[in-house]
Design a protein around this motif. Structure first.
Motif, PDB file in Angstrom:
ATOM      1  N   LEU A 135       0.787  -1.229   0.000  1.00  8.00           N
ATOM      2  CA  LEU A 135       0.000   0.000   0.000  1.00  8.00           C
ATOM      3  C   LEU A 135       0.819   1.280   0.000  1.00  8.00           C
ATOM      4  CD1 LEU A 135      -2.549  -1.021   2.788  1.00  8.00           C
ATOM      5  CD2 LEU A 135      -2.827  -1.292   0.322  1.00  8.00           C
ATOM      6  N   ASP A 136       2.113   1.187   0.282  1.00  6.60           N
ATOM      7  CA  ASP A 136       2.899   2.396   0.487  1.00  6.60           C
ATOM      8  C   ASP A 136       4.174   2.342  -0.342  1.00  6.60           C
ATOM      9  OD1 ASP A 136       3.573   4.846   1.481  1.00  6.60           O
ATOM     10  OD2 ASP A 136       3.644   4.245   3.580  1.00  6.60           O
ATOM     11  N   ASP A 137       4.947   3.411  -0.227  1.00  6.95           N
ATOM     12  CA  ASP A 137       6.236   3.477  -0.893  1.00  6.95           C
ATOM     13  C   ASP A 137       7.188   2.433  -0.320  1.00  6.95           C
ATOM     14  OD1 ASP A 137       9.202   4.915  -0.829  1.00  6.95           O
ATOM     15  OD2 ASP A 137       8.079   5.303  -2.675  1.00  6.95           O
ATOM     16  N   LEU A 138       8.020   1.857  -1.172  1.00  8.00           N
ATOM     17  CA  LEU A 138       8.905   0.774  -0.751  1.00  8.00           C
ATOM     18  C   LEU A 138       9.843   1.216   0.358  1.00  8.00           C
ATOM     19  CD1 LEU A 138       9.794  -2.146  -1.283  1.00  8.00           C
ATOM     20  CD2 LEU A 138      11.398  -1.272  -2.990  1.00  8.00           C
ATOM     21  N   ARG A 139      10.319   2.439   0.298  1.00 10.41           N
ATOM     22  CA  ARG A 139      11.263   2.911   1.321  1.00 10.41           C
ATOM     23  C   ARG A 139      10.609   3.014   2.691  1.00 10.41           C
ATOM     24  NH1 ARG A 139      13.082   8.228  -1.804  1.00 10.41           N
ATOM     25  NH2 ARG A 139      10.827   8.123  -2.163  1.00 10.41           N
ATOM     26  N   ARG A 140       9.331   3.408   2.739  1.00 11.03           N
ATOM     27  CA  ARG A 140       8.649   3.526   4.023  1.00 11.03           C
ATOM     28  C   ARG A 140       8.342   2.164   4.630  1.00 11.03           C
ATOM     29  NH1 ARG A 140       6.483   8.544   1.924  1.00 11.03           N
ATOM     30  NH2 ARG A 140       4.805   7.502   0.776  1.00 11.03           N
ATOM     31  N   THR A 141       8.344   1.131   3.812  1.00  9.41           N
ATOM     32  CA  THR A 141       8.130  -0.212   4.341  1.00  9.41           C
ATOM     33  C   THR A 141       9.244  -0.597   5.313  1.00  9.41           C
ATOM     34  OG1 THR A 141       6.984  -0.864   2.314  1.00  9.41           O
ATOM     35  CG2 THR A 141       7.821  -2.636   3.689  1.00  9.41           C
ATOM     36  N   LEU A 142      10.446  -0.080   5.085  1.00  6.36           N
ATOM     37  CA  LEU A 142      11.564  -0.378   5.983  1.00  6.36           C
ATOM     38  C   LEU A 142      11.253   0.071   7.411  1.00  6.36           C
ATOM     39  CD1 LEU A 142      14.541   0.684   3.661  1.00  6.36           C
ATOM     40  CD2 LEU A 142      13.691  -1.630   4.122  1.00  6.36           C
ATOM     41  N   PHE A 143      10.511   1.164   7.565  1.00  9.78           N
ATOM     42  CA  PHE A 143      10.127   1.647   8.891  1.00  9.78           C
ATOM     43  C   PHE A 143       9.284   0.613   9.624  1.00  9.78           C
ATOM     44  CE2 PHE A 143       6.635   3.612  11.297  1.00  9.78           C
ATOM     45  CZ  PHE A 143       7.344   4.227  12.321  1.00  9.78           C
ATOM     46  N   TRP A 144       8.319   0.023   8.925  1.00 10.58           N
ATOM     47  CA  TRP A 144       7.435  -0.952   9.553  1.00 10.58           C
ATOM     48  C   TRP A 144       8.169  -2.269   9.821  1.00 10.58           C
ATOM     49  CZ3 TRP A 144       3.339   1.280  11.414  1.00 10.58           C
ATOM     50  CH2 TRP A 144       2.829   2.421  10.782  1.00 10.58           C
ATOM     51  N   ILE A 145       9.084  -2.635   8.940  1.00 10.19           N
ATOM     52  CA  ILE A 145       9.885  -3.837   9.194  1.00 10.19           C
ATOM     53  C   ILE A 145      10.760  -3.632  10.427  1.00 10.19           C
ATOM     54  CG2 ILE A 145      11.743  -5.294   8.289  1.00 10.19           C
ATOM     55  CD1 ILE A 145      10.623  -4.796   5.502  1.00 10.19           C
ATOM     56  N   ALA A 146      11.382  -2.456  10.516  1.00 14.23           N
ATOM     57  CA  ALA A 146      12.213  -2.154  11.684  1.00 14.23           C
ATOM     58  C   ALA A 146      11.366  -2.159  12.952  1.00 14.23           C
ATOM     59  CB  ALA A 146      12.898  -0.803  11.497  1.00 14.23           C
ATOM     60  N   GLY A 147      10.151  -1.639  12.877  1.00 18.56           N
ATOM     61  CA  GLY A 147       9.262  -1.650  14.038  1.00 18.56           C
ATOM     62  C   GLY A 147       8.906  -3.056  14.471  1.00 18.56           C
ATOM     63  N   PHE A 148       8.641  -3.931  13.502  1.00 14.71           N
ATOM     64  CA  PHE A 148       8.313  -5.323  13.826  1.00 14.71           C
ATOM     65  C   PHE A 148       9.490  -6.022  14.501  1.00 14.71           C
ATOM     66  CE2 PHE A 148       8.208  -9.842  12.499  1.00 14.71           C
ATOM     67  CZ  PHE A 148       7.052 -10.218  13.151  1.00 14.71           C
ATOM     68  N   VAL A 149      10.680  -5.815  13.956  1.00 14.96           N
ATOM     69  CA  VAL A 149      11.873  -6.432  14.554  1.00 14.96           C
ATOM     70  C   VAL A 149      12.105  -5.886  15.958  1.00 14.96           C
ATOM     71  CG1 VAL A 149      14.376  -6.674  14.350  1.00 14.96           C
ATOM     72  CG2 VAL A 149      12.938  -6.887  12.313  1.00 14.96           C
ATOM     73  N   ALA A 150      11.911  -4.601  16.148  1.00 14.77           N
ATOM     74  CA  ALA A 150      12.095  -4.001  17.471  1.00 14.77           C
ATOM     75  C   ALA A 150      11.121  -4.598  18.484  1.00 14.77           C
ATOM     76  CB  ALA A 150      11.909  -2.484  17.381  1.00 14.77           C
ATOM     77  N   LEU A 151       9.886  -4.833  18.082  1.00 13.36           N
ATOM     78  CA  LEU A 151       8.911  -5.436  18.983  1.00 13.36           C
ATOM     79  C   LEU A 151       9.277  -6.886  19.308  1.00 13.36           C
ATOM     80  CD1 LEU A 151       5.531  -4.051  17.588  1.00 13.36           C
ATOM     81  CD2 LEU A 151       6.751  -3.347  19.651  1.00 13.36           C
ATOM     82  N   LEU A 152       9.810  -7.603  18.327  1.00 10.76           N
ATOM     83  CA  LEU A 152      10.267  -8.973  18.597  1.00 10.76           C
ATOM     84  C   LEU A 152      11.359  -8.969  19.664  1.00 10.76           C
ATOM     85  CD1 LEU A 152      10.478 -10.586  15.025  1.00 10.76           C
ATOM     86  CD2 LEU A 152       8.832 -11.114  16.831  1.00 10.76           C
TER      87      LEU A 152
END
Length: 426
Positions: A135-152
């Motif tokens: 749904l979003d720009d590919l570069r902004r996806t890195l933010f959500w991936i980083a957030g998921f890893v941080a929560l893990l």
């Protein structure tokens, strides 16, 4: 069986996304924007049945805090979706939903005491970076991936200090199955639909490109845009033009004129495709075809003369726009340069004296006649009956020998017809 399952999944996905497509989509949205809005609704609103069921089950199992978290999502998402339907602001809707999809599963995991006791419920948070990817720009996806890893990482660090509720082992085991299964199905469904739509748009774009450029040229330009210019030592070029077009056009409305030309040229297009020739372009009422470029062929002259004869037959047999038309057709053979030049709105075109002389054969020709030069005559004289007209003065070329093609020569009982010389009927 596999095809039946695939068809069922495709059918269910189409119905779901068609319903989603009515929410938040504006008239001026591009295909890509409309697709993203449909995927957003399907992803966020489509998971509501699961969050409601999960909330009820957690509450029944004696975990009210864990039940409240998906319960909050079940209330917030319909409200947020209603706001999106009114504002059609995808950016706000996307961000708020992705944020809650990321954080809420992690909070449920914390409320249930960690990875294992929560049956890996944090897997639902993977829908956040996946949703961003779609749904979003590919570069902004890195933010959500980083957030998921941080929560893990945070979950792993905090798990030793958590006090899980006493959930039955069978409950934990089967929720592993449900979490893994449901997340996998949702991810597969989203990707299946997204890839299917992407392929549809790609095929449509490919079809449009192939209607503009030959396949060989489009493949080159897709790999690396550049100037293309190829020398073809021998090819044949045809020009066909409507006789008395200017006074006819003056008596017709623009729409009637366009419809008439479209009907005529579509019938020519079918013949060009049958003979595997290359339509170069139309210029007003003029129709240009090449044989032997960009695909070299030994029978380029006979193929294009066969095309001309069939074009004549179509024009003689049919009325277009309620009118009986007549054409002048000119053909010449010789060396040409073919290619694509420029950076924008480019076309595949031909250049050279052979092209100019073919155009002159048409403009100096007669109604309902196929006029050819000596170069073409020498290549087709054994297959076609031709009438020598002698020498005419051609603008830019001087005295030029010309012939009119009368028709195909009769094939004797011991002769085999050559490839590409069969008359084509529409």
């Amino acid at each position: 069986m596999t095809q039946a399952v695939s068809h069922w999944i495709s059918s269910c996905s189409e119905q779901l996304f068609d319903l989603a497509g009515r929410i938040g989509v504006a008239t001026g949205d591009s295909d890509e924007t409309a697709l993203r809005k449909r995927v957003a609704i399907a992803l966020f609103a489509g998971t509501l049945p699961f969050t409601i069921v999960w909330s009820v089950i957690y509450l029944a199992a004696g975990a009210p805090l864990a039940a409240a978290i998906p319960g909050f999502y079940s209330v917030f998402t319909p409200i947020n979706t209603f706001i999106f339907a009114r504002t059609r602001n995808l950016a706000i809707y996307r961000f708020t939903q992705l944020l809650f999809v990321l954080i809420l599963p992690w909070l449920v995991m914390m409320a249930l005491g960690g990875f294992r006791s929560s049956s890996a419920v944090i897997l639902w948070a993977t829908l956040s970076p996946l949703g961003s990817l779609l749904l979003d720009d590919l570069r902004r996806t890195l933010f959500w991936i980083a957030g998921f890893v941080a929560l893990l990482i945070a979950g792993a660090l905090l798990e030793p200090y958590l006090s899980p509720p006493a959930l039955p082992e069978i409950f934990v085991r089967w929720f592993f199955v449900l979490n893994l299964g449901m997340v996998t199905i949702i991810i597969f469904g989203l990707l299946y639909y997204f890839v299917d739509r992407r392929n549809f748009f790609q095929e449509r774009s490919e079809m449009l490109l192939l209607n503009i450029l030959p396949k060989e040229i489009s493949e080159i330009l897709k790999a690396r845009p550049r100037t293309i210019a190829d020398q073809f030592p021998t090819a044949s070029i045809l020009f066909a033009d409507v006789v008395n077009f200017t006074p006819m056009a003056a008596s017709m409305t623009p729409l009637e004129l366009v419809d008439l030309l479209n009907e005529v040229f579509q019938s020519f297009d079918n013949l060009v495709e049958t003979y595997d020739l290359e339509k170069i372009k139309t210029i007003g009422d003029c129709y240009m075809v090449a044989s032997g470029a960009p695909r070299p062929r030994a029978d380029h002259a006979s193929a294009i003369v066969n095309l001309a004869l069939d074009m004549q037959a179509v024009i003689a047999e049919r009325r277009f726009g309620g009118r009986q038309l007549s054409f002048r057709i000119g053909i010449n053979s010789g060396p040409v340069v073919a290619g694509v030049i420029g950076r924008k709105k480019f076309i595949y075109d031909l250049w050279g004296e052979a092209v100019n002389l073919a155009s002159r054969m048409e403009s100096h020709g007669k109604s309902r006649c196929i006029q050819i030069t000596r170069a073409t005559y020498e290549l087709v004289k054994d297959e076609f009956d031709c009438d020598a007209l002698g020498v005419i003065d051609v603008k830019g070329a001087g005295p030029t020998e010309v012939w009119h093609v009368i028709g195909r020569k009769a094939v004797g009982p011991a002769q085999e017809p050559s490839i590409g010389t069969t008359s084509v009927a529409l």
